[in-house]
Design a protein around this motif. Structure first.
Motif, PDB file in Angstrom:
ATOM      1  N   TYR A  45     -34.196 -44.007  67.454  1.00 53.24           N
ATOM      2  CA  TYR A  45     -32.736 -44.087  67.489  1.00 53.24           C
ATOM      3  C   TYR A  45     -32.279 -45.027  68.606  1.00 53.24           C
ATOM      4  N   VAL A  46     -32.861 -44.873  69.780  1.00 52.17           N
ATOM      5  CA  VAL A  46     -32.504 -45.736  70.904  1.00 52.17           C
ATOM      6  C   VAL A  46     -32.883 -47.184  70.608  1.00 52.17           C
ATOM      7  N   LYS A  47     -34.028 -47.350  69.973  1.00 48.54           N
ATOM      8  CA  LYS A  47     -34.476 -48.705  69.631  1.00 48.54           C
ATOM      9  C   LYS A  47     -33.477 -49.384  68.690  1.00 48.54           C
ATOM     10  N   SER A  48     -32.996 -48.633  67.698  1.00 54.66           N
ATOM     11  CA  SER A  48     -32.006 -49.172  66.765  1.00 54.66           C
ATOM     12  C   SER A  48     -30.702 -49.481  67.489  1.00 54.66           C
ATOM     13  N   TRP A  49     -30.310 -48.620  68.435  1.00 53.29           N
ATOM     14  CA  TRP A  49     -29.091 -48.839  69.231  1.00 53.29           C
ATOM     15  C   TRP A  49     -29.196 -50.146  70.028  1.00 53.29           C
ATOM     16  N   MET A  50     -30.361 -50.394  70.574  1.00 57.60           N
ATOM     17  CA  MET A  50     -30.545 -51.610  71.377  1.00 57.60           C
ATOM     18  C   MET A  50     -30.451 -52.866  70.513  1.00 57.60           C
ATOM     19  N   LYS A  51     -30.953 -52.805  69.302  1.00 58.36           N
ATOM     20  CA  LYS A  51     -30.830 -53.959  68.405  1.00 58.36           C
ATOM     21  C   LYS A  51     -29.375 -54.245  68.075  1.00 58.36           C
ATOM     22  N   GLU A  52     -28.604 -53.177  67.848  1.00 60.59           N
ATOM     23  CA  GLU A  52     -27.195 -53.357  67.570  1.00 60.59           C
ATOM     24  C   GLU A  52     -26.462 -53.902  68.793  1.00 60.59           C
ATOM     25  N   LEU A  53     -26.873 -53.428  69.971  1.00 57.73           N
ATOM     26  CA  LEU A  53     -26.268 -53.916  71.212  1.00 57.73           C
ATOM     27  C   LEU A  53     -26.512 -55.413  71.390  1.00 57.73           C
ATOM     28  N   LYS A  54     -27.716 -55.857  71.069  1.00 59.11           N
ATOM     29  CA  LYS A  54     -28.012 -57.292  71.192  1.00 59.11           C
ATOM     30  C   LYS A  54     -27.083 -58.112  70.300  1.00 59.11           C
ATOM     31  N   SER A  55     -26.891 -57.649  69.052  1.00 59.82           N
ATOM     32  CA  SER A  55     -26.027 -58.371  68.122  1.00 59.82           C
ATOM     33  C   SER A  55     -24.595 -58.450  68.648  1.00 59.82           C
ATOM     34  N   VAL A  56     -24.095 -57.345  69.180  1.00 57.67           N
ATOM     35  CA  VAL A  56     -22.728 -57.323  69.699  1.00 57.67           C
ATOM     36  C   VAL A  56     -22.620 -58.166  70.970  1.00 57.67           C
ATOM     37  N   ALA A  57     -23.675 -58.153  71.796  1.00 63.42           N
ATOM     38  CA  ALA A  57     -23.664 -58.968  73.019  1.00 63.42           C
ATOM     39  C   ALA A  57     -23.550 -60.448  72.682  1.00 63.42           C
ATOM     40  N   TYR A  58     -24.270 -60.884  71.661  1.00 60.92           N
ATOM     41  CA  TYR A  58     -24.163 -62.285  71.236  1.00 60.92           C
ATOM     42  C   TYR A  58     -22.756 -62.588  70.701  1.00 60.92           C
ATOM     43  N   GLU A  59     -22.197 -61.632  69.971  1.00 60.39           N
ATOM     44  CA  GLU A  59     -20.847 -61.821  69.442  1.00 60.39           C
ATOM     45  C   GLU A  59     -19.836 -61.931  70.594  1.00 60.39           C
ATOM     46  N   ALA A  60     -19.990 -61.060  71.601  1.00 58.07           N
ATOM     47  CA  ALA A  60     -19.108 -61.114  72.775  1.00 58.07           C
ATOM     48  C   ALA A  60     -19.263 -62.437  73.512  1.00 58.07           C
ATOM     49  N   ASP A  61     -20.486 -62.928  73.582  1.00 55.72           N
ATOM     50  CA  ASP A  61     -20.742 -64.200  74.258  1.00 55.72           C
ATOM     51  C   ASP A  61     -19.988 -65.330  73.566  1.00 55.72           C
ATOM     52  N   ASP A  62     -19.975 -65.324  72.241  1.00 58.13           N
ATOM     53  CA  ASP A  62     -19.243 -66.358  71.505  1.00 58.13           C
ATOM     54  C   ASP A  62     -17.746 -66.271  71.763  1.00 58.13           C
ATOM     55  N   VAL A  63     -17.202 -65.038  71.783  1.00 64.65           N
ATOM     56  CA  VAL A  63     -15.762 -64.873  72.010  1.00 64.65           C
ATOM     57  C   VAL A  63     -15.380 -65.366  73.409  1.00 64.65           C
ATOM     58  N   LEU A  64     -16.146 -64.954  74.414  1.00 64.48           N
ATOM     59  CA  LEU A  64     -15.872 -65.389  75.780  1.00 64.48           C
ATOM     60  C   LEU A  64     -16.050 -66.902  75.918  1.00 64.48           C
ATOM     61  N   ASP A  65     -16.991 -67.447  75.153  1.00 62.55           N
ATOM     62  CA  ASP A  65     -17.203 -68.894  75.165  1.00 62.55           C
ATOM     63  C   ASP A  65     -15.981 -69.631  74.610  1.00 62.55           C
ATOM     64  N   ASP A  66     -15.319 -69.001  73.625  1.00 62.57           N
ATOM     65  CA  ASP A  66     -14.097 -69.599  73.078  1.00 62.57           C
ATOM     66  C   ASP A  66     -13.018 -69.705  74.151  1.00 62.57           C
ATOM     67  N   PHE A  67     -12.856 -68.658  74.931  1.00 58.22           N
ATOM     68  CA  PHE A  67     -11.882 -68.697  76.028  1.00 58.22           C
ATOM     69  C   PHE A  67     -12.267 -69.770  77.052  1.00 58.22           C
ATOM     70  N   GLN A  68     -13.535 -69.811  77.402  1.00 57.70           N
ATOM     71  CA  GLN A  68     -14.000 -70.789  78.387  1.00 57.70           C
ATOM     72  C   GLN A  68     -13.791 -72.215  77.881  1.00 57.70           C
ATOM     73  N   TYR A  69     -14.070 -72.416  76.605  1.00 60.35           N
ATOM     74  CA  TYR A  69     -13.877 -73.739  76.003  1.00 60.35           C
ATOM     75  C   TYR A  69     -12.416 -74.166  76.100  1.00 60.35           C
ATOM     76  N   GLU A  70     -11.517 -73.213  75.805  1.00 66.01           N
ATOM     77  CA  GLU A  70     -10.094 -73.536  75.845  1.00 66.01           C
ATOM     78  C   GLU A  70      -9.664 -73.942  77.247  1.00 66.01           C
ATOM     79  N   ALA A  71     -10.206 -73.271  78.249  1.00 69.40           N
ATOM     80  CA  ALA A  71      -9.876 -73.629  79.628  1.00 69.40           C
ATOM     81  C   ALA A  71     -10.374 -75.031  79.957  1.00 69.40           C
TER      82      ALA A  71
END
Length: 1237
Positions: A61-87
């Protein structure tokens, strides 16, 4: 194990959430509360990830949670990158202004739409993170700051050797280490000798061998062995050593002072040997300040501490003598170790298993642990299929590798920092045995955010540090300087550091990450590789990305042109739907290398995230303006874009650009305006000067970080000396290579060029300096200062026809390479020699460290130095001398007794009569046989019309009978018509004699008969006259003596070895000496009319025959039944023989022939019948034979091995082979067909 890379990912995204640029834009959009919430959640997750990783090893269960966390972390990185790009976009538009002024610039679209879209994205990520945090809180995870450091189970070793176990391949290492230990007996202080190397190499085994050696046992009064492993606690260590010294345990207090006294008591002044096995500590302070004073203050003279460790860093911290680096086992040692295990349990050593076993041994790469493991695994397997299955798998995938080899390597991996783990794991994107470029690798790490600035280190310096650490710790190996091209068949070559990974380290990298995959791996395990975001593929495989990567967002895509197939591949056009799908796959792309890159791929890139772009080799003429929207771009590679004329107008907006490669962009007219604003540049390979506003040399002024190589082109467009001074080159201390180049108008208008050169004075750190097209008469004043070139290793000057001198470098102790080309006014290399030497009249060491000297088209060069006293002291370290077209030069330097010279090449030297003059004077009056050029290995003498003798004495008498070249391996003499002798060359390997005096040719034949050259492997001969008859005794005694090593024979020009009227006795004797030749080339032999049947009959082992440009060859034989070609032949090429009308009659009998090539035989009308016997033919090439209109009946059906057929410039035959032609259906089974239209 892949989840261990999640911690640095989450840490990096949390850091980006706190970034000032991101904060500025989120605050203006009213989204700063959400940003701060995201940051807090990420920090909370980061604190508990270490415990989550441990739990995931047993909790699915924890292993599956970590895989999902990685996917969301990459998604968050893209969103924050959009803000940084705009700046960054706003900064590029108006500079660093206050936020209230720039709200209107927030996007080209409506600010409300941007806010709405980014709010939706950010809240979507937050919602996912909230859910994951809620789940995490149910796991009962411990916060990393409140929990003790996890203790890995300590590895324990002992000093006992198993007498029954044979150790292979380490006897030499043992001898070296034992000799080192015994050689330290007179040292008063305790010495420390580290043995270091990759895990599994056998460091502990070697230490045991040394420890138990009889000489070592007798030499030391006290021997102790302690396995340190991860526990480097000072008190525990000293207690253990004290107990070892007393052969038992004793109650000791934990006071350092008491422990010191105990050590003094139990060791005293005994000469001791202490082995500290498996040391990991890299904290220099702990060793230098705490442990070293305790251990090195006891013991008698000759005491030694032997340390085994994996890290070179540990070795460098602890060593007092040179560490012993343990290498991989040799191929033979590897086989002995493997076969001893594999064939020890009743498995027969049958040939097929041996063949498979040797391939498995190659995969182990000389690592003893892997060899023992694989050998033991196979010792229980009797079937060939079982061995093949193991051969085809990765070592880390089978049980032996998984449970024995990988854990040892993973131990090293666990000691890496989180950044190093990411950087190492990324290397799995490259295939095994791939040669990775250091700079490119670091730039890809930067693009993916694996490395962060630290203290005073910027990203580039941090990347260098991590690379060096991975090399020191053996995760990367074989670091060396190599010559590379950006694309296959690229014109521009550059020097760079490269490295490789050991195959087992590659297995480890694949084991710790699921983010890297190839097209093949994706197609085989599509459902199992959901996390793939880094790919390397070929251009041809690129077509499959849409289908295989659907649902994934790639962050790295590498599709370079690295093969002939890539080079010739053309991307097909894409539909709108295809481009849309590709856009989804490439939406998060950080790094792209697709060179040459088609426009369709560029259209599919989301430029917001891109940090690395390689378009090398593209046909692009003008860099598109869209490039200027890549505000995050760090690296842009445009190497060998030969048609590129203009950069994008607004490139100055790319403020994050650190690397710009423009080498080989020969059509580039200028830089983009205001280029000096790119003040973050570290690498700028080329700067093209122009006269327009913002295009001049002054744009270099603020580029203070420039390093490595800088080429300054079109220097004639510099306005004045003051303008040149604005480049501020003297302050750019990190530039190591510098090129100054003037354009082609330099001859007509050299006005002011000397002033410009004077004002371009660089820093004295320059290691390589090139000047091209300089039109001045004199060099600059700064070039007359010897201290200016204290670091200079290479100097090259070319196309400077008016210049009368070179920089003052002849006394330099750093200069290693000097190249001078097309300098008409240069008469000597060293002028004012006595002045520059401080007025000394004693002989000077001139060019004392020079290793390579190239002098080309120096039409007036006459003497080497104006003060001839120095000539005998010149070039004492020279290894290579090349001279071409120096017609007034009558001699070469006095280097014929040099023990360093290895390569000598002399061409088109009209006045050169001898290689060595005044030989007896230079040899101190010696008249015994002389070994001139005692270390020379390669010599080329071409177009020397006056060269007559090898050496002469002081009164001009010939001394050729005294000349020996003792170690010469390659000798080429061409078009030296007066040269009538051959020196003594006892170990010659490659000999080429063309266009020399007939007497010299006769001596060659005599040498062949007499077996004078037992090591000769390649022979090229071109003789116009008949072979002189040999003495009778030579004919009788040597007639059957073949040249045993001779493999390649090349007959060039009208040649007396080939006749049309039958061979003479002498000729036949020579051919019999060639009986072991495997490759024969006959080139431009005008007296060859018929097929050389009699000659070929002597060559029983001939595999390759190439006949080219023999204009009189008709192809007739004395009898149509004659066996013309040897049946051993595997390749037959007949090129540009315009008179050939028929091929050899027994061509169809060559059952071993694999390749048949016919090119530009314009009178050849047909292929012979009976070719159906070519059962091994794989390649058939017919080019430029227009009279050949068809194949013999039934031929194509009877060539079972045919794989490649190529038909060009044969109109009728090509028509028959194309679609709708009568041969088309017969060629469907041939994999590769190349038919012109």
């Amino acid at each position: 194990m892949a989840e261990s890379l999640l911690l640095p990912l989450v840490r990096g995204v949390a850091g980006k959430a706190a970034d000032a640029l991101v904060e500025t834009v989120t605050r203006m959009c009213g989204l700063d509360d959400d940003r701060r919430t995201l940051e807090r959640h990420l920090l909370a997750v980061e604190c508990k990830l270490a415990n989550a990783e441990e739990m995931s090893e047993t909790n699915g269960y924890v292993k599956s949670w970590m895989k999902e966390l990685k996917s969301v972390a990459y998604e968050a990185d893209d969103v924050l990158d959009d803000f940084q790009y705009e700046a960054l976009r706003r900064q590029s538009k108006i500079g660093k202004s206050t936020t209230h002024k720039v709200l209107g610039y927030i996007t080209r679209q409506s600010p409300l739409l941007f806010r709405f879209e980014m709010s939706r994205k950010l809240k979507n990520v937050l919602e996912k993170i909230n859910k994951l945090v809620e789940e995490m809180n149910k796991f009962g995870l411990e916060n990393s700051v409140h929990r003790g450091k996890r203790q890995n189970p300590c590895r324990q070793t002992h000093s006992k050797l198993d007498d029954c176990t044979k150790i292979f391949g380490r006897d030499d290492d043992k001898t070296v280490v034992v000799k080192q230990l015994l050689g330290l007996q007179d040292q008063q202080k305790v010495q420390v000798l580290p043995i270091f190397g990759m895990g599994g190499l056998g460091k502990t085994t070697l230490a045991k061998m040394v420890y138990n050696e009889r000489e070592v046992h007798e030499h030391f009064q006290l021997k102790m062995w302690h396995c340190v492993s991860v526990n480097f606690d000072i008190i525990d260590l000293v207690k253990a050593i004290a107990e070892l010294a007393t052969n038992g345990s004793s109650a000791m207090l934990g006071s350092i002072e008491l422990l010191q006294k105990k050590l003094d008591e139990v060791i005293g002044q005994k000469r001791f040997l202490l082995v500290l096995d498996d040391v990991w500590n890299e904290d220099k302070r702990i060793w230098e300040d705490e442990l070293k004073p305790l251990l090195c203050s006891v013991g008698g003279p000759g005491s030694v501490i032997v340390v085994t460790c994996r890290s070179k860093q540990v070795a460098s911290i602890m060593c007092t003598v040179k560490p012993h680096e343990l290498a991989f086992l040799s191929e033979e040692g590897s086989w002995e170790l493997f076969s001893n295990r594999a064939f020890s349990n009743g498995v027969d050593e049958q040939p097929e298993l041996v063949t498979i076993g040797r391939r498995i041994v190659n995969k182990c790469g000389g690592l003893p642990l892997a060899l023992k493991t694989m050998g033991g695994l196979l010792s229980s397997k009797q079937k060939v299929q079982e061995w093949k299955a193991i051969e085809e798998s990765n070592i880390g995938d089978n049980d032996g590798g998984k449970y024995e080899v990988m854990p040892i390597l993973k131990l090293s991996y666990k000691y890496l920092s989180s950044e190093m783990k990411q950087c190492f794991a990324f290397c799995a994107v490259f295939p095994k045995d791939y040669e990775m470029e250091k700079d490119r690798l670091i730039q890809l790490w930067m693009a993916n955010g694996f490395i962060q600035e630290e203290g005073i280190m910027d990203l580039v310096q941090k990347g260098e540090f991590i690379f060096d650490e991975l090399v020191w710790r053996s995760f990367l190996q074989d670091k060396k300087v190599a010559i590379k091209s950006a694309i296959y068949h690229g014109d521009t070559q550059y020097k760079t550091f490269v490295c490789k990974m050991h195959d087992l380290m590659h297995d480890l990298a694949k084991n710790v990450t699921d983010e890297c995959a190839s097209i093949e791996e994706l197609s085989q395990q599509k459902a199992l590789l959901k996390g793939v975001c880094h790919m390397k593929t070929s251009k041809a495989e690129f077509e499959r990305i849409n289908g295989l990567c659907k649902g994934r967002k790639l962050r790295t895509l590498l599709a370079p042109s690295e093969s002939w197939k890539d080079y010739k591949y053309n991307f097909p056009s894409k539909s709108h739907k295809d481009i849309k799908e590709l856009q989804q796959v490439l939406a998060s792309l950080r790094a792209l290398n697709c060179s040459p890159s088609p426009i369709v791929i560029c259209k599919a890139i989301n430029g917001k995230h891109l940090r690395y772009l390689d378009l090398s080799g593209s046909d692009i003429v003008r860099l598109p303006d869209s490039i200027c929207m890549l505000y995050n771009l760090q690296t842009l590679r445009l190497i060998d874009c030969q048609k590129l004329q203009q950069l994008a107008e607004n490139m100055a907006r790319l403020r994050k650009l650190t690397h710009l490669y423009l080498s080989g962009c020969g059509s580039l007219r200028s830089m983009s305006p205001n280029f000096g604003l790119l003040n973050n540049l570290h690498i700028l390979t080329t700067f093209v000067v122009d006269t327009g506003d913002g295009l001049g040399i002054e744009q270099l002024k603020e580029l203070q970080h420039l390093s490595n190589r800088l080429e300054l082109l079109n220097l004639s467009k510099i306005k004045s000396g003051e303008n040149a001074k604005e480049a501020n080159l003297s302050q750019k201390k990190n530039i190591s290579e510098l090129l100054f180049s003037w354009d082609q108008e330099r001859y007509d208008k050299p006005n002011g060029v000397e002033e410009v050169l004077q004002c371009l004075e660089p820093h004295s750190n320059i290691q390589k300096f090139e000047i091209r097209g300089y039109g001045g008469l004199q060099i600059s004043q700064w070039m007359r200062k010897p201290q200016m070139f204290d670091s200079l290793r290479e100097l090259a000057m070319s196309n400077c026809p008016r210049c009368k001198s070179i920089p003052v470098i002849w006394l330099s102790f750093s200069l290693e390479i000097l190249s001078l080309y097309n300098m008409d006014n240069l008469t000597t290399l060293c002028n004012n020699l006595d002045v520059e030497g401080g007025g000394r009249i004693t002989p000077l060491q001139i060019f004392p460290r020079l290793k390579k000297l190239c002098l080309i088209k120096l039409l007036n060069l006459e003497i080497w130095a104006e003060n001839s006293v120095g000539e005998s002291q010149m070039f004492k370290s020279l290894e290579e001398l090349e001279m071409f077209d120096c017609p007034r030069c009558r001699s070469i330097p006095v280097i014929w007794f040099s023990v360093s010279l290895k390569i000598l090449s002399l061409q088109k030297m009209d006045n050169l009569t001898t290689l060595c003059n005044n030989l007896d004077v230079k040899a101190g009056g010696c008249i015994t046989p002389l070994q001139i050029f005692p270390r020379l290995k390669k010599m080329r003498l071409i177009r020397l019309p006056s060269l007559e003798i090898w050496a002469e004495n002081s009164v001009g008498e010939l001394s050729d009978n005294l000349v020996t070249f003792p170690v010469l391996e390659e000798l080429e003499i061409k078009n030296c018509p007066k040269l009538a002798s051959i020196p003594v060359i006892p170990i010659i390997n490659d000999l080429s004699i063309v266009g020399v005096h007939s007497t010299a040719v006769g001596l060659v034949f005599m040498g062949i008969h007499l077996g004078s050259w037992p090591f000769l492997a390649s022979l090229t001969l071109g003789s116009l006259e008949d072979i002189p008859m040999l003495p009778l005794e030579a004919q009788q005694s040597q007639s059957q003596m073949p040249l045993e090593k001779l493999e390649r024979l090349y007959l060039e020009g009208p040649n007396s070895l080939v006749t049309s009227s039958g061979l003479s006795r002498s000729q036949l004797m020579v051919w019999k000496c060639f009986s072991l030749v495997e490759q024969l080339t006959i080139h431009r032999c005008s007296n060859l009319v018929r097929w050389p049947t009699e000659e070929l009959r002597c060559l029983d082992r001939l595999r390759f025959l190439w006949i080219k440009k023999c204009d009189n060859l008709e192809g007739k034989t004395s009898s149509c039944e004659e066996e013309t070609l040897p049946l051993s032949l595997e390749e037959l090429l007949i090129n540009d023989c315009h008179s050939v009308v028929t091929l050899p009659p027994n061509l169809g009998n060559l059952a071993k022939l694999r390749r048949l090539g016919l090119s530009h035989c314009i009178r050849l009308k047909a292929l012979p019948d009976g070719m159906c016997g070519l059962i091994s033919l794989r390649d058939l090439e017919i080019h430029g034979c227009p009279a050949v209109e068809k194949f013999p009946h039934g031929l194509l059906e009877r060539l079972p091995a045919l794989e490649n057929i190529s038909i060009f410039e044969c109109p009728e035959l090509g028509r028959r082979c194309r679609e709708d032609g009568e041969y088309f259906h017969l060629l469907t089974s041939v994999p590769h067909k190349y038919i012109d239209f």
